[in-house]
Design a protein around this motif. Structure first.
Motif, mmCIF file in Angstrom:
data_model
loop_
_atom_site.group_PDB
_atom_site.id
_atom_site.type_symbol
_atom_site.label_atom_id
_atom_site.label_comp_id
_atom_site.label_asym_id
_atom_site.label_seq_id
_atom_site.Cartn_x
_atom_site.Cartn_y
_atom_site.Cartn_z
ATOM 1 N N PHE A 256 -8.855 12.636 4.089
ATOM 2 C CA PHE A 256 -8.996 11.255 3.621
ATOM 3 C C PHE A 256 -9.932 11.249 2.416
ATOM 4 O O PHE A 256 -11.153 11.361 2.573
ATOM 5 C CB PHE A 256 -9.549 10.364 4.727
ATOM 6 N N PRO A 257 -9.391 11.139 1.188
ATOM 7 C CA PRO A 257 -10.257 11.156 0.004
ATOM 8 C C PRO A 257 -10.645 9.759 -0.460
ATOM 9 O O PRO A 257 -9.944 8.776 -0.205
ATOM 10 C CB PRO A 257 -9.353 11.823 -1.043
ATOM 11 N N ALA A 258 -11.780 9.681 -1.115
ATOM 12 C CA ALA A 258 -12.146 8.501 -1.913
ATOM 13 C C ALA A 258 -12.165 8.945 -3.365
ATOM 14 O O ALA A 258 -12.414 10.110 -3.669
ATOM 15 C CB ALA A 258 -13.512 7.959 -1.509
ATOM 16 N N ILE A 259 -11.903 8.030 -4.256
ATOM 17 C CA ILE A 259 -11.770 8.408 -5.665
ATOM 18 C C ILE A 259 -13.148 8.474 -6.330
ATOM 19 O O ILE A 259 -14.008 7.612 -6.129
ATOM 20 C CB ILE A 259 -10.833 7.430 -6.405
ATOM 21 N N GLY A 260 -13.362 9.570 -7.077
ATOM 22 C CA GLY A 260 -14.583 9.731 -7.854
ATOM 23 C C GLY A 260 -14.279 9.663 -9.338
ATOM 24 O O GLY A 260 -13.116 9.567 -9.755
ATOM 25 N N ASN A 261 -15.294 9.740 -10.149
ATOM 26 C CA ASN A 261 -15.076 9.650 -11.595
ATOM 27 C C ASN A 261 -14.221 10.804 -12.129
ATOM 28 O O ASN A 261 -13.545 10.668 -13.144
ATOM 29 C CB ASN A 261 -16.410 9.589 -12.340
ATOM 30 N N HIS A 262 -14.205 11.947 -11.412
ATOM 31 C CA HIS A 262 -13.409 13.081 -11.874
ATOM 32 C C HIS A 262 -11.946 13.006 -11.430
ATOM 33 O O HIS A 262 -11.190 13.941 -11.689
ATOM 34 C CB HIS A 262 -14.041 14.393 -11.419
ATOM 35 N N GLU A 263 -11.567 11.935 -10.789
ATOM 36 C CA GLU A 263 -10.143 11.694 -10.509
ATOM 37 C C GLU A 263 -9.524 10.764 -11.552
ATOM 38 O O GLU A 263 -8.349 10.403 -11.439
ATOM 39 C CB GLU A 263 -9.964 11.089 -9.110
ATOM 40 N N VAL A 264 -10.296 10.370 -12.559
ATOM 41 C CA VAL A 264 -9.849 9.393 -13.549
ATOM 42 C C VAL A 264 -9.714 10.070 -14.914
ATOM 43 O O VAL A 264 -10.670 10.650 -15.424
ATOM 44 C CB VAL A 264 -10.837 8.211 -13.640
ATOM 45 N N MET A 265 -8.507 10.003 -15.484
ATOM 46 C CA MET A 265 -8.269 10.533 -16.831
ATOM 47 C C MET A 265 -8.424 9.429 -17.865
ATOM 48 O O MET A 265 -8.201 8.248 -17.575
ATOM 49 C CB MET A 265 -6.870 11.133 -16.946
ATOM 50 N N GLY A 266 -8.755 9.839 -19.093
ATOM 51 C CA GLY A 266 -8.887 8.895 -20.196
ATOM 52 C C GLY A 266 -7.627 8.835 -21.045
ATOM 53 O O GLY A 266 -6.509 8.833 -20.525
ATOM 54 N N ILE A 267 -7.806 8.826 -22.353
ATOM 55 C CA ILE A 267 -6.688 8.631 -23.281
ATOM 56 C C ILE A 267 -5.718 9.806 -23.211
ATOM 57 O O ILE A 267 -6.103 10.965 -23.322
ATOM 58 C CB ILE A 267 -7.223 8.442 -24.710
ATOM 59 N N PHE A 268 -4.443 9.501 -23.042
ATOM 60 C CA PHE A 268 -3.408 10.523 -22.890
ATOM 61 C C PHE A 268 -2.983 11.058 -24.256
ATOM 62 O O PHE A 268 -2.794 10.311 -25.214
ATOM 63 C CB PHE A 268 -2.192 9.938 -22.175
ATOM 64 N N SER A 269 -2.806 12.393 -24.319
ATOM 65 C CA SER A 269 -2.363 13.027 -25.561
ATOM 66 C C SER A 269 -1.740 14.368 -25.241
ATOM 67 O O SER A 269 -2.086 15.005 -24.240
ATOM 68 C CB SER A 269 -3.556 13.229 -26.513
ATOM 69 N N MET A 270 -0.799 14.811 -26.076
ATOM 70 C CA MET A 270 -0.258 16.163 -25.977
ATOM 71 C C MET A 270 -0.796 17.045 -27.094
ATOM 72 O O MET A 270 -0.280 18.135 -27.342
ATOM 73 C CB MET A 270 1.268 16.128 -26.014
ATOM 74 N N GLU A 271 -1.861 16.580 -27.752
ATOM 75 C CA GLU A 271 -2.441 17.335 -28.860
ATOM 76 C C GLU A 271 -3.897 17.709 -28.598
ATOM 77 O O GLU A 271 -4.289 18.859 -28.786
ATOM 78 C CB GLU A 271 -2.320 16.526 -30.155
ATOM 79 N N THR A 272 -4.717 16.749 -28.185
ATOM 80 C CA THR A 272 -6.127 17.042 -27.937
ATOM 81 C C THR A 272 -6.299 17.693 -26.569
ATOM 82 O O THR A 272 -5.447 17.572 -25.688
ATOM 83 C CB THR A 272 -6.964 15.756 -28.001
ATOM 84 N N SER A 273 -7.410 18.386 -26.383
ATOM 85 C CA SER A 273 -7.636 19.118 -25.142
ATOM 86 C C SER A 273 -7.769 18.156 -23.965
ATOM 87 O O SER A 273 -8.150 16.989 -24.116
ATOM 88 C CB SER A 273 -8.904 19.964 -25.260
ATOM 89 N N LEU A 274 -7.480 18.655 -22.764
ATOM 90 C CA LEU A 274 -7.604 17.839 -21.563
ATOM 91 C C LEU A 274 -9.051 17.458 -21.302
ATOM 92 O O LEU A 274 -9.330 16.365 -20.797
ATOM 93 C CB LEU A 274 -7.022 18.588 -20.365
ATOM 94 N N ASN A 275 -9.988 18.333 -21.647
ATOM 95 C CA ASN A 275 -11.405 17.989 -21.522
ATOM 96 C C ASN A 275 -11.746 16.777 -22.380
ATOM 97 O O ASN A 275 -12.459 15.863 -21.944
ATOM 98 C CB ASN A 275 -12.282 19.170 -21.948
#
Length: 597
Positions: A256-275
């Motif tokens: 049973f998980p709760a969501i933390g800040n590291h489960e949230v992605m920001g602006i989507f892109s196929m060019e800039t790094s995932l970090n």
């Protein structure tokens, strides 16, 4: 070249009856078989099956592969003669990039220079007709396009336990592929033969869209391998290396998980790094304002999709996990009864940003100097992802859940979320509230600073949520985020536990150890201690000692890792630590407290 001894052929008994040679051959054959089986198994399944969303007579079985499969099945029952077919979906945003540790990429950018889609399929089957408290064997089968059947090992499942069933629950959080997480989980399974569920208070991985962090990071401690006893992480302490395998847990018990800040992605892109994408999270309103300025520019994409791609999203987290739902709309918060426990998991987390005030900081307290005249690059401080302020949708839902008969009748009432209400750690500063932006200008109107203030009196957790929980009779609030162990108790008897020192620690702030805070802002952010009033409790059994021999009220160490177990039969929450500098040592129970019935 090998030359056999002629005596072996002159007297064959010298060869085939020698017990030492025979024993060595048997060991070699078995060892090779194990290696070959392990490699073959891991190359076909990305994960073992794991368990989700138990009900009175059912439970969900989930597993992942890198092929869709012609058929994907769960077989179960005493003779594995009952069959249910899985629903298969493809993850929509899982990728690898230059910062992935996957396959042959062992250093940055060795193979991938930018994000590349990684095709991963999720299989989920609902096993029904189960009897409470009765575990039955099961395995999963995926049929490849060439007709080959791939079978998992046999595990065990059961539906929701009935009230009165003795349960042991692992309380954990903040794994994030950190150095001690594999050791921590291995020690859990070495200490307890059987657990019944895991309550996970957020921050499961670091970058949620990076597939290898969930499944097969080549450093050996990805999320699923750690929780399924398939990790292979080498931890070096004092010049000695130890391999840790994690713990075989979620194959046989629900998570049973709760969501933390590291489960949230920001602006989507196929060019800039995932970090970079992860760090580029915008408030919804800022993205909406940008959309309104150039609606014609975004005609080829729906407004909802555009908004997710240009603010923040939890798509991968929601696609990986099945969460209990209390309405027809899928939310990142939920509640359920599990045995004697009524668990409420809330979406209380915000965007983490660096605390320092240097000119290059897109941080908690300021914008980067180079971005002052470019609002599209602003970070907007530590903005909150899902409102919990009084009157918000989540608050109203929580109020309704706490008023339900199911909640009131539960023996144990536990609320879990990610952001700490009480802590000695770094991440409790500043207050959990919407940042107020101030733009300072010189006499010519030039921007000299863009800063953010967080009024302490507006902390939504302290002001709005905790009074609601205390009035309702919640006994335990469980959370993470600061990567340490500490606990507190309110005057009314509500316990607070932060047991997130699983992989590494960001420190505890007492005495001469002070937080990195702005000293010339309107708000006076506390440099030390718990900013919300309660004193940390000294562990009741075997507290660690500081350099002066005094008992410490916390564990904040990169050598010592901690975990906690809630036993519903006794009502006790027990905490244990393991010193990774002593790999052959036992865990130490250092704290215990009891939830009042």
């Amino acid at each position: 070249m090998f030359h056999p001894d002629p005596e072996l052929f002159e007297n064959p008994r010298n060869y085939y009856l020698n017990p030492w040679i025979f024993g060595i051959l048997i060991i070699v054959v078995v060892f090779l078989f194990i290696i070959m089986y392990s490699l073959e198994y891991q190359s076909k399944f990305l994960t073992d099956p794991f368990l989700q969303v138990p009900t009175k007579n059912s439970i969900q079985v989930v597993w992942f592969t890198e092929f869709p499969g012609k058929r994907n099945l769960v077989v179960y029952g005493e003779n594995l003669n009952q069959v249910v077919e899985a629903n298969t979906t493809k993850l929509s945003r899982t990728r690898e990039d230059q910062d992935s540790f996957v396959g042959k990429q062992t250093e940055k950018g060795l193979i991938y220079q930018q994000p590349i889609v990684r095709n991963i399929w999720r299989h989920e089957a609902k096993v029904i007709g189960l009897t409470p408290n009765n575990y039955v064997p099961y395995r999963v089968i995926s049929e490849r396009e060439n007709g080959e059947n791939i079978k998992s090992k046999i595990f065990h499942l059961a539906p929701k336990p009935t009230p009165g069933t003795p349960l042991k629950i692992l309380l954990t959080s903040d794994h994030q592929l950190k150095p001690m997480s594999s050791a921590n989980l291995q020690k859990v399974t070495e200490t307890f033969d059987k657990l019944d569920a895991i309550f996970f208070a957020g921050d499961l991985v670091n970058i949620p869209d990076r597939a290898s962090e969930w499944f097969d990071d080549n450093r050996g401690n990805a999320f699923f391998p750690n929780l399924q006893g398939r990790a292979n992480y080498e931890l070096e302490k004092n010049g000695k290396k130890t391999i840790y395998k994690g713990g075989k847990l979620i194959q046989n018990m629900p998570l049973f998980p709760a969501i933390g800040n590291h489960e949230v992605m920001g602006i989507f892109s196929m060019e800039t790094s995932l970090n970079y994408q992860f760090s580029q999270s915008y408030p919804r309103q800022a993205a909406k304002d940008l959309y309104k300025q150039n609606p014609q520019k975004f005609q080829n994409i729906s407004p909802d999709t555009w908004l997710k791609n240009n603010s923040f999203n939890t798509e991968t987290y929601q696609e990986i996990f099945s969460l209990p739902q209390n309405s027809s709309e899928k939310k990142n918060y939920y509640a359920l009864t599990f045995g004697d426990i009524y668990l409420v998991a809330l979406y209380i987390t915000n965007m983490w940003r660096v605390p320092h005030l240097k000119d290059n900081a897109r941080g908690k307290y300021r914008e980067r100097k180079q971005d002052f005249n470019n609002p599209a690059e602003w970070g907007y401080g530590q903005h909150i992802f899902e409102p919990i302020i009084k009157g918000s949708e989540q608050y109203n839902w929580l109020e309704k859940e706490l008023a339900s008969q199911e909640f009131k009748q539960a023996k144990y009432k536990i609320v879990m979320f990610h952001h700490p209400p009480h802590s000695l750690g770094e991440n409790i500063i500043p207050a959990y509230t919407n940042p107020i932006q101030y733009i300072d200008r010189d006499k010519n109107g030039k921007i000299t600073m863009i800063r953010y203030e967080y009024p302490q009196q507006n902390d939504y957790i302290i002001r709005d949520v905790l009074p609601l929980l205390e009035t309702a009779g919640v006994q335990l609030v469980f959370y993470g985020h600061s990567h340490l162990w500490n606990r507190f108790i309110s005057p009314g008897g509500m316990h607070f536990l932060e047991t997130s020192n699983v992989g590494n620690s960001y420190g505890a702030y007492l005495g001469n150890t002070k937080r990195n805070i702005p000293l010339n802002y309107q708000e006076k952010y506390p440099e030390v201690g718990n900013p919300n009033g309660l004193e940390a409790i000294i562990p009741t059994i075997a507290p660690l000692l500081d350099e002066n021999g005094r008992n410490q009220a916390f564990i904040a160490s990169n050598d010592i890792t901690a975990f906690s177990i809630f036993d519903t039969e006794t009502g006790k929450v027990s905490s244990y630590y393991f010193d990774t500098r002593k790999p052959n040592s036992d865990v130490v129970k250092f704290d215990e407290f009891q939830l009042q019935k």
